[in-house]
Write a protein that holds these residues in place. Structure first.
Motif, short mmCIF file in Angstrom:
data_model
loop_
_atom_site.label_atom_id
_atom_site.label_comp_id
_atom_site.label_asym_id
_atom_site.label_seq_id
_atom_site.Cartn_x
_atom_site.Cartn_y
_atom_site.Cartn_z
N LYS A 67 45.76 29.37 36.29
CA LYS A 67 44.66 30.16 35.75
C LYS A 67 43.83 30.70 36.91
O LYS A 67 43.75 30.07 37.96
CB LYS A 67 43.75 29.31 34.85
N GLY A 68 43.20 31.84 36.67
CA GLY A 68 42.31 32.40 37.67
C GLY A 68 40.87 32.08 37.35
O GLY A 68 40.44 32.12 36.20
N PHE A 69 40.12 31.71 38.37
CA PHE A 69 38.69 31.46 38.23
C PHE A 69 37.97 32.51 39.05
O PHE A 69 37.66 32.29 40.23
CB PHE A 69 38.33 30.04 38.69
N GLY A 70 37.72 33.66 38.41
CA GLY A 70 37.17 34.78 39.17
C GLY A 70 38.24 35.30 40.11
O GLY A 70 39.34 35.63 39.71
N ARG A 71 37.91 35.37 41.39
CA ARG A 71 38.90 35.81 42.38
C ARG A 71 39.75 34.65 42.90
O ARG A 71 40.73 34.86 43.57
CB ARG A 71 38.19 36.44 43.57
N THR A 72 39.35 33.44 42.60
CA THR A 72 40.03 32.27 43.13
C THR A 72 41.15 31.83 42.19
O THR A 72 40.90 31.54 41.03
CB THR A 72 39.04 31.10 43.30
#
Length: 99
Positions: A67-72
Motif C-alpha cells: 500500500k502507498g502512504f502518500g508518496r511513501t
C-alpha cells in the motif's frame, strides 16, 4: 504446553462480514492468532480461555498488501487467521475476548 504461551496465542477476534456469515451459518468463529502458532496450541488456547469444546481448527496465513502512504511506499503486515468450528448449539460472545 506453557500456560503463558496459551494466553499469547490468540490476539483477538477477526471481525468482518465474512466472519459474521460463517458464525451464523456454519457455527464457526474467527480469531487472529500468532503466525507461529500451531493448530494444537490454538485449540488448547480457545478451550482454556473460552471454556468451550473445539471440533476443528483451520488456519489461513494472510499475506500483507503493498500500500502507498502518500508518496511513501509501504507494506501491511502478514497475519494468521484461525477458523474454529464449535459443536452445534454452542455460542461464544466475542466481547469476552480482549483484542
Amino acid at each position: 504446553m506453557n500456560n503463558e504461551r496459551l494466553y499469547q496465542v490468540i490476539l483477538g477476534p477477526h471481525i468482518s462480514e465474512k466472519a459474521n456469515i460463517i458464525a451464523e451459518t456454519q457455527n464457526q468463529v474467527v480469531f487472529k492468532v500468532r503466525t507461529d502458532a500451531t493448530k494444537l496450541e490454538i485449540k488448547k488456547a480457545v478451550e482454556k480461555l473460552l471454556g468451550v469444546q473445539v471440533q476443528a481448527v483451520n488456519t489461513v496465513l494472510v499475506k500483507g498488501k503493498n500500500k502507498g502512504f502518500g508518496r511513501t511506499p509501504g507494506r501491511r503486515s502478514d497475519f494468521k487467521k484461525a477458523y474454529i468450528t464449535l459443536p452445534a448449539g454452542t455460542e461464544v460472545q466475542l466481547a469476552d475476548v480482549a483484542e
